[in-house]
Design a protein around this motif. Structure first.
Motif, PDB file in Angstrom:
ATOM      1  N   HIS A   1      11.409  -1.524  -0.153  1.00 55.02           N
ATOM      2  CA  HIS A   1      10.758  -1.897   0.944  1.00 55.02           C
ATOM      3  C   HIS A   1       9.653  -2.905   1.015  1.00 55.02           C
ATOM      4  O   HIS A   1       8.865  -3.080   1.849  1.00 55.02           O
ATOM      5  CB  HIS A   1      10.040  -0.589   1.459  1.00 55.02           C
ATOM      6  N   ILE A   2       9.737  -3.648  -0.125  1.00 58.09           N
ATOM      7  CA  ILE A   2       8.864  -4.867  -0.394  1.00 58.09           C
ATOM      8  C   ILE A   2       8.998  -5.548   0.863  1.00 58.09           C
ATOM      9  O   ILE A   2       9.815  -5.898   1.617  1.00 58.09           O
ATOM     10  CB  ILE A   2       9.270  -5.573  -1.407  1.00 58.09           C
ATOM     11  N   SER A   3       7.618  -6.173   1.251  1.00 55.65           N
ATOM     12  CA  SER A   3       7.623  -6.581   2.636  1.00 55.65           C
ATOM     13  C   SER A   3       6.472  -7.675   2.910  1.00 55.65           C
ATOM     14  O   SER A   3       5.620  -7.499   1.652  1.00 55.65           O
ATOM     15  CB  SER A   3       7.348  -5.567   3.899  1.00 55.65           C
ATOM     16  N   PHE A   4       6.396  -8.440   3.647  1.00 50.58           N
ATOM     17  CA  PHE A   4       5.216  -9.314   4.072  1.00 50.58           C
ATOM     18  C   PHE A   4       3.920  -8.452   4.002  1.00 50.58           C
ATOM     19  O   PHE A   4       2.980  -9.004   3.345  1.00 50.58           O
ATOM     20  CB  PHE A   4       5.511 -10.019   5.439  1.00 50.58           C
ATOM     21  N   SER A   5       3.794  -7.388   4.750  1.00 47.74           N
ATOM     22  CA  SER A   5       2.764  -6.556   5.029  1.00 47.74           C
ATOM     23  C   SER A   5       2.394  -6.124   3.400  1.00 47.74           C
ATOM     24  O   SER A   5       0.969  -5.971   3.217  1.00 47.74           O
ATOM     25  CB  SER A   5       2.977  -5.426   5.690  1.00 47.74           C
ATOM     26  N   LYS A   6       3.165  -5.747   2.692  1.00 46.07           N
ATOM     27  CA  LYS A   6       2.661  -5.174   1.208  1.00 46.07           C
ATOM     28  C   LYS A   6       2.147  -6.170   0.308  1.00 46.07           C
ATOM     29  O   LYS A   6       1.277  -6.249  -0.237  1.00 46.07           O
ATOM     30  CB  LYS A   6       4.105  -4.515   0.719  1.00 46.07           C
ATOM     31  N   LEU A   7       2.616  -7.458   0.721  1.00 51.05           N
ATOM     32  CA  LEU A   7       2.064  -8.615  -0.015  1.00 51.05           C
ATOM     33  C   LEU A   7       0.933  -8.996   0.448  1.00 51.05           C
ATOM     34  O   LEU A   7      -0.094  -9.301  -0.201  1.00 51.05           O
ATOM     35  CB  LEU A   7       3.085  -9.935  -0.110  1.00 51.05           C
ATOM     36  N   VAL A   8       0.547  -8.863   1.685  1.00 44.62           N
ATOM     37  CA  VAL A   8      -0.789  -9.046   2.261  1.00 44.62           C
ATOM     38  C   VAL A   8      -1.574  -8.126   1.636  1.00 44.62           C
ATOM     39  O   VAL A   8      -2.772  -8.720   1.214  1.00 44.62           O
ATOM     40  CB  VAL A   8      -0.857  -8.846   3.921  1.00 44.62           C
TER      41      VAL A   8
ATOM     42  N   CYS B   1      -3.330  -4.907   9.002  1.00 46.03           N
ATOM     43  CA  CYS B   1      -3.023  -4.381   7.678  1.00 46.03           C
ATOM     44  C   CYS B   1      -4.542  -3.990   7.199  1.00 46.03           C
ATOM     45  O   CYS B   1      -5.137  -4.747   6.445  1.00 46.03           O
ATOM     46  CB  CYS B   1      -2.497  -5.478   6.910  1.00 46.03           C
ATOM     47  N   LYS B   2      -4.940  -2.656   7.368  1.00 47.53           N
ATOM     48  CA  LYS B   2      -6.253  -2.349   7.061  1.00 47.53           C
ATOM     49  C   LYS B   2      -6.274  -2.154   5.629  1.00 47.53           C
ATOM     50  O   LYS B   2      -5.190  -1.732   4.894  1.00 47.53           O
ATOM     51  CB  LYS B   2      -6.526  -0.965   7.805  1.00 47.53           C
ATOM     52  N   LEU B   3      -7.508  -2.601   5.156  1.00 49.12           N
ATOM     53  CA  LEU B   3      -7.678  -2.637   3.660  1.00 49.12           C
ATOM     54  C   LEU B   3      -8.591  -1.392   3.257  1.00 49.12           C
ATOM     55  O   LEU B   3      -9.513  -1.041   3.818  1.00 49.12           O
ATOM     56  CB  LEU B   3      -8.215  -3.711   3.203  1.00 49.12           C
ATOM     57  N   ASP B   4      -8.239  -0.449   2.120  1.00 51.78           N
ATOM     58  CA  ASP B   4      -8.705   0.584   1.929  1.00 51.78           C
ATOM     59  C   ASP B   4      -9.743   0.034   0.760  1.00 51.78           C
ATOM     60  O   ASP B   4      -9.544  -0.372  -0.333  1.00 51.78           O
ATOM     61  CB  ASP B   4      -7.892   1.630   1.290  1.00 51.78           C
ATOM     62  N   GLU B   5     -11.182   0.579   0.943  1.00 52.29           N
ATOM     63  CA  GLU B   5     -12.232   0.264   0.127  1.00 52.29           C
ATOM     64  C   GLU B   5     -11.966   0.848  -1.386  1.00 52.29           C
ATOM     65  O   GLU B   5     -12.761   0.486  -2.304  1.00 52.29           O
ATOM     66  CB  GLU B   5     -13.490   0.428   0.617  1.00 52.29           C
ATOM     67  N   ASP B   6     -11.365   1.871  -1.180  1.00 47.88           N
ATOM     68  CA  ASP B   6     -11.258   2.766  -2.544  1.00 47.88           C
ATOM     69  C   ASP B   6     -10.303   2.370  -3.688  1.00 47.88           C
ATOM     70  O   ASP B   6     -10.257   2.924  -4.478  1.00 47.88           O
ATOM     71  CB  ASP B   6     -11.114   4.377  -2.286  1.00 47.88           C
ATOM     72  N   VAL B   7      -9.557   1.165  -3.265  1.00 52.20           N
ATOM     73  CA  VAL B   7      -8.559   0.874  -4.003  1.00 52.20           C
ATOM     74  C   VAL B   7      -9.107   0.050  -5.074  1.00 52.20           C
ATOM     75  O   VAL B   7     -10.039  -0.890  -5.239  1.00 52.20           O
ATOM     76  CB  VAL B   7      -7.575  -0.034  -3.439  1.00 52.20           C
ATOM     77  N   ASN B   8      -8.741   0.534  -6.344  1.00 53.10           N
ATOM     78  CA  ASN B   8      -9.298  -0.246  -7.504  1.00 53.10           C
ATOM     79  C   ASN B   8      -8.046  -0.638  -8.545  1.00 53.10           C
ATOM     80  O   ASN B   8      -8.431  -1.011  -9.741  1.00 53.10           O
ATOM     81  CB  ASN B   8     -10.432   0.148  -8.495  1.00 53.10           C
ATOM     82  N   ALA B   9      -6.935  -0.119  -8.236  1.00 51.26           N
ATOM     83  CA  ALA B   9      -5.744  -0.774  -9.038  1.00 51.26           C
ATOM     84  C   ALA B   9      -4.526  -0.933  -8.162  1.00 51.26           C
ATOM     85  O   ALA B   9      -4.525  -0.189  -6.884  1.00 51.26           O
ATOM     86  CB  ALA B   9      -5.455   0.242 -10.167  1.00 51.26           C
ATOM     87  N   VAL B  10      -3.858  -1.917  -8.490  1.00 51.58           N
ATOM     88  CA  VAL B  10      -2.517  -2.205  -7.620  1.00 51.58           C
ATOM     89  C   VAL B  10      -1.447  -2.161  -8.817  1.00 51.58           C
ATOM     90  O   VAL B  10      -1.402  -2.728  -9.716  1.00 51.58           O
ATOM     91  CB  VAL B  10      -2.466  -3.571  -6.989  1.00 51.58           C
TER      92      VAL B  10
END
Ligand SMILES: O=C(O)COP(=O)(O)O
Ligand SMILES: [Mg+2]
Length: 305
Positions: free
Chosen positions: A158-165, A142-151
């Motif tokens: 499609h809510i899933s384990f990966s999305k929660l990670v 689950c690669k994380l994108d450094e440019d994210v500044n809001a969720v």
């Protein structure tokens, strides 16, 4: 609390209000089907020159898609009078938070459409099943994108384990904004035998993994929803009424904005649930007591010919 079933009360509400704010799911429709008689009532009010506004927590439609749904079910469908959480969350990110990075979206295509409309970069729509085990090598995929500044969290089938990670990892940064559309636990789909999980289920999962509450709620009863409406529409709260089916969202929203409130029993909240609120000694629950109750909006149709 007054019963609004009689023609006298209906006429009285017409003469004492210029603006009628309607919740959608459970008031105007249940799933794909219109509540019988409700369109006749809404059109009657519109033809009398009343200001009719639609205020929905449901994030699965953009403003354009609500125009289509309202008109296909026979309701007035002026785009400027439709306020859904896909739209209001995009407004918040653009005009209040002024996000310059990317938004990680646990949501749906319509939320993406509204973010695109205001030029906000986002990703996350659709299935995400990267992590299939609790093995860390798998989770690292689950690669994380450094440019994210809001969720932003809205309705996501499609809510899933990966999305929660991902959401939990982004929200570890206290500077990452956490936005949610609404906390509705279930969707009212009429005669359906199944329980249909609402966005509140998805938001609660993210809150749990992130150990944070949303910084902003973009739907009812949050205050930003009413601010969005007031920005473009002139409302005199003394002459306005909020009509909804959920005491926790619609009635609290109406009360917090000094509107009159009417609860219909065609959706989420039942007469029994209102009775237990009335019997409760918890003062916080008083905000959920509507001024008026009516079994269904369609019950007024007989007064509209
Ligand atoms: O989407 C929901 O959970 C509720 O939507 P509503 O505000 O139109 O009732
Ligand atoms: Mg509703």
């Amino acid at each position: 609390m007054n019963d609004a079933s009689s023609e006298d009360v209906f006429q009285n509400l017409i003469s004492s209000n210029d603006t009628f704010l309607f919740d959608c799911d459970g008031v105007l429709w249940k799933g794909a089907k219109a509540v019988p008689g409700a369109a006749a009532v809404v059109n009657f009010l519109e033809n009398l020159g009343k200001q009719v506004i639609f205020v929905t927590n449901n994030s699965t439609k953009s403003r354009d898609k609500y125009v289509d749904k309202l008109s296909s079910l026979g309701y007035p469908s002026d785009k400027e009078k439709i306020f859904g959480t896909a739209y209001t969350s995009a407004l918040y990110l653009k005009h209040i938070a002024k996000i310059d990075g990317k938004v990680y979206l646990i949501g749906n295509e319509s939320m993406g459409e509204e973010l695109d409309n205001v030029g906000i970069k986002h990703f996350g729509i659709g299935p995400d099943n990267v992590a299939t085990s609790l093995d860390y090598d798998d989770i690292k995929r689950c690669k994380l994108d450094e440019d994210v500044n809001a969720v932003l969290v809205g309705f996501d089938g499609h809510i899933s384990f990966s999305k929660l990670v991902r959401a939990g990892s982004y929200l570890r940064n206290p500077n990452c904004l956490f936005l949610a559309t609404n906390s509705d636990a279930r969707l009212p789909l009429g005669d359906c035998k199944h329980v249909v999980p609402g966005t509140g289920v998805m938001v609660a999962s993210v809150c749990t993994v992130a150990a944070r509450e949303p910084d902003v709620w973009c739907g009812k009863p949050g205050k930003f929803m009413f601010e969005c409406i007031q920005k473009t529409i002139d409302i005199n709260p003394d002459r306005a009424i909020m009509i909804g089916d959920n005491t926790k969202t619609d009635i609290v929203f109406g009360k917090q904005n000094s509107l009159k409130t009417l609860l219909v029993f065609s959706g989420v909240s039942s007469r029994d649930s209102v009775n237990s609120i009335l019997e409760s000694s918890d003062p916080a629950l008083k905000e959920q007591v509507p001024d008026y109750v009516l079994p269904s909006l369609g019950d007024w149709a007989e007064f509209c010919s």
